[in-house]
Motif scaffolding. Structure first.
Motif, PDB file in Angstrom:
ATOM      1  N   ASP A  55       0.820  -1.208   0.000  1.00 43.00           N
ATOM      2  CA  ASP A  55       0.000   0.000   0.000  1.00 43.00           C
ATOM      3  C   ASP A  55       0.858   1.265   0.000  1.00 43.00           C
ATOM      4  O   ASP A  55       0.436   2.301  -0.513  1.00 43.00           O
ATOM      5  CB  ASP A  55      -0.986   0.000   1.173  1.00 43.00           C
ATOM      6  N   PHE A  58       1.362   1.861  -3.488  1.00 46.18           N
ATOM      7  CA  PHE A  58       0.113   2.323  -4.086  1.00 46.18           C
ATOM      8  C   PHE A  58      -0.121   3.816  -3.789  1.00 46.18           C
ATOM      9  O   PHE A  58      -0.471   4.587  -4.690  1.00 46.18           O
ATOM     10  CB  PHE A  58      -1.072   1.493  -3.576  1.00 46.18           C
ATOM     11  N   VAL A  59       0.098   4.188  -2.538  1.00 43.08           N
ATOM     12  CA  VAL A  59      -0.152   5.587  -2.155  1.00 43.08           C
ATOM     13  C   VAL A  59       0.795   6.529  -2.899  1.00 43.08           C
ATOM     14  O   VAL A  59       0.398   7.625  -3.296  1.00 43.08           O
ATOM     15  CB  VAL A  59      -0.093   5.762  -0.614  1.00 43.08           C
ATOM     16  N   ILE A 147     -12.178   4.985  -4.637  1.00 40.09           N
ATOM     17  CA  ILE A 147     -10.908   4.548  -4.049  1.00 40.09           C
ATOM     18  C   ILE A 147     -10.881   4.877  -2.556  1.00 40.09           C
ATOM     19  O   ILE A 147     -10.510   4.046  -1.723  1.00 40.09           O
ATOM     20  CB  ILE A 147      -9.715   5.229  -4.778  1.00 40.09           C
ATOM     21  N   GLU A 148     -11.292   6.087  -2.222  1.00 36.38           N
ATOM     22  CA  GLU A 148     -11.278   6.511  -0.819  1.00 36.38           C
ATOM     23  C   GLU A 148     -12.405   5.858  -0.017  1.00 36.38           C
ATOM     24  O   GLU A 148     -12.214   5.491   1.144  1.00 36.38           O
ATOM     25  CB  GLU A 148     -11.370   8.039  -0.727  1.00 36.38           C
ATOM     26  N   TYR A 151     -11.727   2.214   1.217  1.00 38.93           N
ATOM     27  CA  TYR A 151     -10.855   2.165   2.403  1.00 38.93           C
ATOM     28  C   TYR A 151     -11.581   2.658   3.646  1.00 38.93           C
ATOM     29  O   TYR A 151     -11.453   2.082   4.711  1.00 38.93           O
ATOM     30  CB  TYR A 151      -9.558   2.955   2.157  1.00 38.93           C
ATOM     31  N   TRP A 176      -7.964   5.473   8.224  1.00 39.93           N
ATOM     32  CA  TRP A 176      -8.939   5.523   7.113  1.00 39.93           C
ATOM     33  C   TRP A 176     -10.379   5.419   7.605  1.00 39.93           C
ATOM     34  O   TRP A 176     -11.300   5.815   6.919  1.00 39.93           O
ATOM     35  CB  TRP A 176      -8.657   4.410   6.106  1.00 39.93           C
ATOM     36  N   GLU A 219      -9.665  -3.175  -6.034  1.00 39.65           N
ATOM     37  CA  GLU A 219      -9.588  -3.197  -4.562  1.00 39.65           C
ATOM     38  C   GLU A 219      -9.682  -4.637  -4.043  1.00 39.65           C
ATOM     39  O   GLU A 219      -8.941  -5.029  -3.145  1.00 39.65           O
ATOM     40  CB  GLU A 219     -10.695  -2.342  -3.938  1.00 39.65           C
TER      41      GLU A 219
HETATM   42  C1  LIG Z   1      -5.380  -0.030  -2.399  1.00 38.36           C
HETATM   43  C2  LIG Z   1      -5.785   1.258  -1.774  1.00 38.36           C
HETATM   44  N1  LIG Z   1      -6.984   1.766  -2.054  1.00 38.36           N
HETATM   45  C3  LIG Z   1      -7.389   2.933  -1.508  1.00 38.36           C
HETATM   46  C4  LIG Z   1      -6.572   3.627  -0.647  1.00 38.36           C
HETATM   47  C5  LIG Z   1      -7.079   4.908  -0.041  1.00 38.36           C
HETATM   48  O1  LIG Z   1      -6.177   5.877   0.115  1.00 38.36           O
HETATM   49  C6  LIG Z   1      -5.304   3.064  -0.383  1.00 38.36           C
HETATM   50  N2  LIG Z   1      -4.442   3.659   0.475  1.00 38.36           N
HETATM   51  N3  LIG Z   1      -4.948   1.883  -0.943  1.00 38.36           N
END
Ligand SMILES: Cc1ncc(CO)c(N)n1
Length: 230
Positions: A55, A58-59, A147-148, A151, A176, A219
């Motif tokens: 992650d 990803f971020v 996306i947000e 989480y 989150w 996701e």
């Molecule tokens: C996979 C993924 N999806 C969403 C977020 C939301 O910021 C994250 N940090 N990572």
């Protein structure tokens, strides 16, 4: 779909209508076994470490995507307030990256050698494709909200009363899952997305729905990867 029904959905909120329509997939992404294993305290720390390292990458890839949404808002939005909402999100990513570094250090996860796994590479590639100026603001903001929101909904479950989340993971989940920042941020993004979708053409609506489904699938794959099922 019948014209009248479609007009009605646009009025009450396209996002809500899509969530009803795609409930099964949405629940799959927000109530995934990875999240449920945090919630019931059975998570393996290896899975958590895998998620943390992946992650982080990803971020880092989310930053240019978020910046591209900001540019689209500035160019295309009919309401100037959108820029502030998105800017707040962009700004929070700097703190998020520092947090990942601290957290990884705490768990002994060396971030410098992390190799992105396939689902992560694919998800980041998808984000990059959305940066293109050909992707409209309405479509991009729908993706950003999704996306947000995934989480937020996922981690909010882990800090619910009665959850057995291990104490050392509570802070991660609250990052989150909290309402004060992340919950409200998602609500603001959802409001923008709904407003834009209300005015969107049929073609744009279709594109936004497809993008929403793609986010949910990515996701799901990301959680599966974190559990070691690539
Ligand atoms: C996979 C993924 N999806 C969403 C977020 C939301 O910021 C994250 N940090 N990572």
């Amino acid at each position: 779909m019948e014209e009248k029904a479609k007009a009605e959905e646009k009025k009450t909120g396209m996002i809500e209508a899509w969530l009803r329509k795609h409930r099964y997939l949405y629940d799959g992404a927000t109530r995934h076994p990875f999240i449920l294993s945090i919630h019931d305290g059975t998570i393996s720390i290896d899975s958590f470490k895998t998620w943390l390292a992946q992650d982080y990458l990803f971020v880092r890839a989310l930053v240019p995507f978020a910046a591209s949404v900001l540019i689209k808002a500035w160019k295309e939005s009919d309401e100037s307030g959108d820029v502030e909402v998105i800017l707040r999100g962009v700004a929070s990513l700097e703190d998020e990256i520092s947090w990942f570094k601290r957290e990884a250090n705490k768990w002994g996860v060396p971030l410098s050698d992390v190799v992105p796994q396939r689902p992560n590479v694919k998800y980041c590639g998808f984000l990059e494709s959305l940066i293109s100026p050909e992707v409209k603001y309405t479509v991009a903001i729908t993706a950003f909200w999704a996306i947000e929101a995934v989480y937020h909904e996922s981690f909010a479950l882990c800090i619910e009363e009665g959850s057995k989340t291990p104490p050392e993971l509570k802070e991660t989940c609250a990052r989150w899952g909290n309402e004060a920042f992340h919950g409200n941020y998602c609500k603001s993004l959802q409001k923008i997305a709904n407003r834009r979708l209300q005015k969107a053409s049929d073609e744009e609506l279709k594109k936004a729905e497809v993008v929403l489904l793609s986010v949910l699938e990515h996701e799901l794959d990301f959680w599966n990867m974190s559990r070691g099922n690539v």
